[in-house]
Design a protein around this motif. Structure first.
Motif, PDB file in Angstrom:
ATOM      1  N   LYS A  29       0.842  -1.196   0.000  1.00  0.00           N
ATOM      2  CA  LYS A  29       0.000   0.000   0.000  1.00  0.00           C
ATOM      3  C   LYS A  29       0.881   1.252   0.000  1.00  0.00           C
ATOM      4  N   GLU A  30       1.430   1.584   1.177  1.00  0.00           N
ATOM      5  CA  GLU A  30       2.298   2.771   1.244  1.00  0.00           C
ATOM      6  C   GLU A  30       3.713   2.487   0.764  1.00  0.00           C
ATOM      7  N   TYR A  31       4.131   1.225   0.848  1.00  0.00           N
ATOM      8  CA  TYR A  31       5.481   0.875   0.400  1.00  0.00           C
ATOM      9  C   TYR A  31       5.491  -0.530  -0.168  1.00  0.00           C
ATOM     10  N   GLU A  32       6.553  -0.839  -0.913  1.00  0.00           N
ATOM     11  CA  GLU A  32       6.730  -2.166  -1.496  1.00  0.00           C
ATOM     12  C   GLU A  32       7.957  -2.830  -0.878  1.00  0.00           C
ATOM     13  N   VAL A  33       7.898  -4.137  -0.740  1.00  0.00           N
ATOM     14  CA  VAL A  33       9.051  -4.905  -0.268  1.00  0.00           C
ATOM     15  C   VAL A  33       9.788  -5.430  -1.494  1.00  0.00           C
ATOM     16  N   LEU A  34      11.066  -5.116  -1.604  1.00  0.00           N
ATOM     17  CA  LEU A  34      11.846  -5.571  -2.750  1.00  0.00           C
ATOM     18  C   LEU A  34      11.953  -7.089  -2.747  1.00  0.00           C
ATOM     19  N   SER A  35      11.836  -7.678  -3.919  1.00  0.00           N
ATOM     20  CA  SER A  35      11.894  -9.139  -4.028  1.00  0.00           C
ATOM     21  C   SER A  35      13.265  -9.677  -3.641  1.00  0.00           C
ATOM     22  N   SER A  36      14.300  -8.883  -3.902  1.00  0.00           N
ATOM     23  CA  SER A  36      15.669  -9.264  -3.513  1.00  0.00           C
ATOM     24  C   SER A  36      16.318  -8.085  -2.798  1.00  0.00           C
ATOM     25  N   PRO A  37      16.596  -8.205  -1.503  1.00  0.00           N
ATOM     26  CA  PRO A  37      17.234  -7.112  -0.772  1.00  0.00           C
ATOM     27  C   PRO A  37      18.563  -6.702  -1.401  1.00  0.00           C
ATOM     28  N   VAL A  38      18.846  -5.406  -1.378  1.00  0.00           N
ATOM     29  CA  VAL A  38      20.078  -4.855  -1.948  1.00  0.00           C
ATOM     30  C   VAL A  38      21.046  -4.524  -0.810  1.00  0.00           C
ATOM     31  N   PRO A  39      22.298  -4.961  -0.894  1.00  0.00           N
ATOM     32  CA  PRO A  39      23.260  -4.659   0.173  1.00  0.00           C
ATOM     33  C   PRO A  39      23.399  -3.152   0.395  1.00  0.00           C
ATOM     34  N   VAL A  40      23.558  -2.764   1.659  1.00  0.00           N
ATOM     35  CA  VAL A  40      23.703  -1.346   1.988  1.00  0.00           C
ATOM     36  C   VAL A  40      25.177  -0.956   1.935  1.00  0.00           C
ATOM     37  N   ALA A  41      25.422   0.342   1.843  1.00  0.00           N
ATOM     38  CA  ALA A  41      26.801   0.831   1.720  1.00  0.00           C
ATOM     39  C   ALA A  41      27.542   0.795   3.049  1.00  0.00           C
ATOM     40  N   GLU A  42      26.812   0.965   4.154  1.00  0.00           N
ATOM     41  CA  GLU A  42      27.424   0.977   5.484  1.00  0.00           C
ATOM     42  C   GLU A  42      26.771  -0.085   6.359  1.00  0.00           C
ATOM     43  N   PRO A  43      27.268  -1.309   6.323  1.00  0.00           N
ATOM     44  CA  PRO A  43      26.705  -2.361   7.177  1.00  0.00           C
ATOM     45  C   PRO A  43      26.744  -1.937   8.642  1.00  0.00           C
ATOM     46  N   GLY A 179      17.730  -1.101   1.891  1.00  0.00           N
ATOM     47  CA  GLY A 179      17.828  -2.031   0.771  1.00  0.00           C
ATOM     48  C   GLY A 179      16.666  -2.989   0.664  1.00  0.00           C
ATOM     49  N   LYS A 180      15.578  -2.746   1.425  1.00  0.00           N
ATOM     50  CA  LYS A 180      14.464  -3.687   1.477  1.00  0.00           C
ATOM     51  C   LYS A 180      13.124  -3.106   1.025  1.00  0.00           C
ATOM     52  N   TYR A 181      12.931  -1.820   1.293  1.00  0.00           N
ATOM     53  CA  TYR A 181      11.617  -1.224   1.084  1.00  0.00           C
ATOM     54  C   TYR A 181      11.699  -0.043   0.119  1.00  0.00           C
ATOM     55  N   ARG A 182      10.765   0.020  -0.821  1.00  0.00           N
ATOM     56  CA  ARG A 182      10.737   1.098  -1.817  1.00  0.00           C
ATOM     57  C   ARG A 182       9.382   1.802  -1.766  1.00  0.00           C
ATOM     58  N   PHE A 183       9.415   3.136  -1.850  1.00  0.00           N
ATOM     59  CA  PHE A 183       8.174   3.899  -1.902  1.00  0.00           C
ATOM     60  C   PHE A 183       8.448   5.260  -2.524  1.00  0.00           C
ATOM     61  N   SER A 187       2.696   6.903  -3.449  1.00  0.00           N
ATOM     62  CA  SER A 187       2.225   5.815  -2.585  1.00  0.00           C
ATOM     63  C   SER A 187       2.193   6.234  -1.118  1.00  0.00           C
ATOM     64  N   ALA A 188       3.088   7.152  -0.738  1.00  0.00           N
ATOM     65  CA  ALA A 188       3.195   7.560   0.664  1.00  0.00           C
ATOM     66  C   ALA A 188       2.266   8.712   1.024  1.00  0.00           C
ATOM     67  N   GLY A 189       1.634   9.328   0.034  1.00  0.00           N
ATOM     68  CA  GLY A 189       0.708  10.416   0.324  1.00  0.00           C
ATOM     69  C   GLY A 189       1.330  11.795   0.351  1.00  0.00           C
ATOM     70  N   GLY A 190       2.402  11.989  -0.438  1.00  0.00           N
ATOM     71  CA  GLY A 190       3.010  13.307  -0.528  1.00  0.00           C
ATOM     72  C   GLY A 190       4.383  13.369   0.122  1.00  0.00           C
ATOM     73  N   ALA A 194       5.995  10.698   2.747  1.00  0.00           N
ATOM     74  CA  ALA A 194       7.150   9.855   2.427  1.00  0.00           C
ATOM     75  C   ALA A 194       8.123   9.804   3.602  1.00  0.00           C
ATOM     76  N   LEU A 195       8.307  10.933   4.270  1.00  0.00           N
ATOM     77  CA  LEU A 195       9.202  10.954   5.423  1.00  0.00           C
ATOM     78  C   LEU A 195       8.600  10.191   6.599  1.00  0.00           C
ATOM     79  N   ASP A 196       7.281  10.261   6.728  1.00  0.00           N
ATOM     80  CA  ASP A 196       6.614   9.497   7.787  1.00  0.00           C
ATOM     81  C   ASP A 196       6.765   7.999   7.553  1.00  0.00           C
ATOM     82  N   VAL A 197       6.629   7.583   6.299  1.00  0.00           N
ATOM     83  CA  VAL A 197       6.820   6.168   5.965  1.00  0.00           C
ATOM     84  C   VAL A 197       8.271   5.773   6.223  1.00  0.00           C
ATOM     85  N   ALA A 198       9.197   6.650   5.855  1.00  0.00           N
ATOM     86  CA  ALA A 198      10.618   6.374   6.105  1.00  0.00           C
ATOM     87  C   ALA A 198      10.877   6.194   7.595  1.00  0.00           C
TER      88      ALA A 198
END
Length: 209
Positions: A29-43, A179-183, A187-190, A194-198
């Protein structure tokens, strides 16, 4: 009576733009879960990525909203911008951003580049045009052209292209959390939504540790 009081509280919250209750955002709804997580730059840190294009009016309008939010992020959250690469001028502007970032002057001139495109109607379509404009912002022309054409920056362009594909983006601005969630703003309502979803997803990731 209780229902009337709750309704009044919700109406007031809506009127003044205040959150009445903690939001419970949903995947799909407000966000999508990526089918394959992407590695982050700073573990070890929760990463927030914004994909953008200097020529995008929505990205330009999002800047004054997201920048104060970024400045207040806690130490366990890492924010980074990645230019979206959809070919043509998108790639040219993406290379511009990455060159500025490699020089360590991106934060100094980022807003000015946005304003040049959207307010001054400068297309910044060639390295020479970019260098001329940046000289007025205190960036050395020769140093910029050297960075823009460098192997390192061109390699980062290719990395940005791969990341855009891995994030499965189709437009901008788009936010990716850990690396997991896209919006996006739609989708986030403006912008504020978007910051609230983040914030919601950052807390979700923090709680999962």
């Amino acid at each position: 009576m209780r229902k009337l009081v709750i309704s009044a509280v919700l109406a007031a919250a809506s009127l003044f733009g205040l959150p009445a209750v903690a939001a419970d955002y949903q995947a799909g709804k407000e966000y999508e879960v990526l089918s394959s997580p992407v590695p982050v730059a700073e573990p070890g840190k929760i990463e927030v990525v914004e994909l953008f294009w200097y020529g995008c009016p929505h990205c330009y309008q999002f800047e004054p909203v997201i920048n104060p939010w970024v400045e207040k992020l806690p130490a366990d959250v890492a924010f980074r911008r990645i230019p979206a690469m959809f070919g043509g001028i998108w790639n040219t502007h993406g290379q511009l951003f990455l060159a500025l970032e490699s020089m360590g002057v991106e934060k100094q001139v980022h807003d000015a580049v946005f304003a040049a495109y959207h307010q001054e109607r400068k297309k910044l379509a060639t390295p020479e045009e970019m260098a001329e404009f940046l000289a007025g912002q205190g960036v050395d022309k020769d140093a910029f052209l050297k960075a823009y054409n460098s192997f390192g920056v061109k390699s980062r362009v290719e990395q940005a292209k791969k990341l855009g594909m891995a994030y499965q983006i189709s437009g901008v601005p788009v936010l990716i959390v850990n690396g997991k969630y896209r919006f996006d703003l739609g989708s986030a309502g403006g912008p504020q939504g978007a910051l609230d979803v983040a914030d919601f997803l950052i807390e979700k990731e923090r709680a999962a540790r």
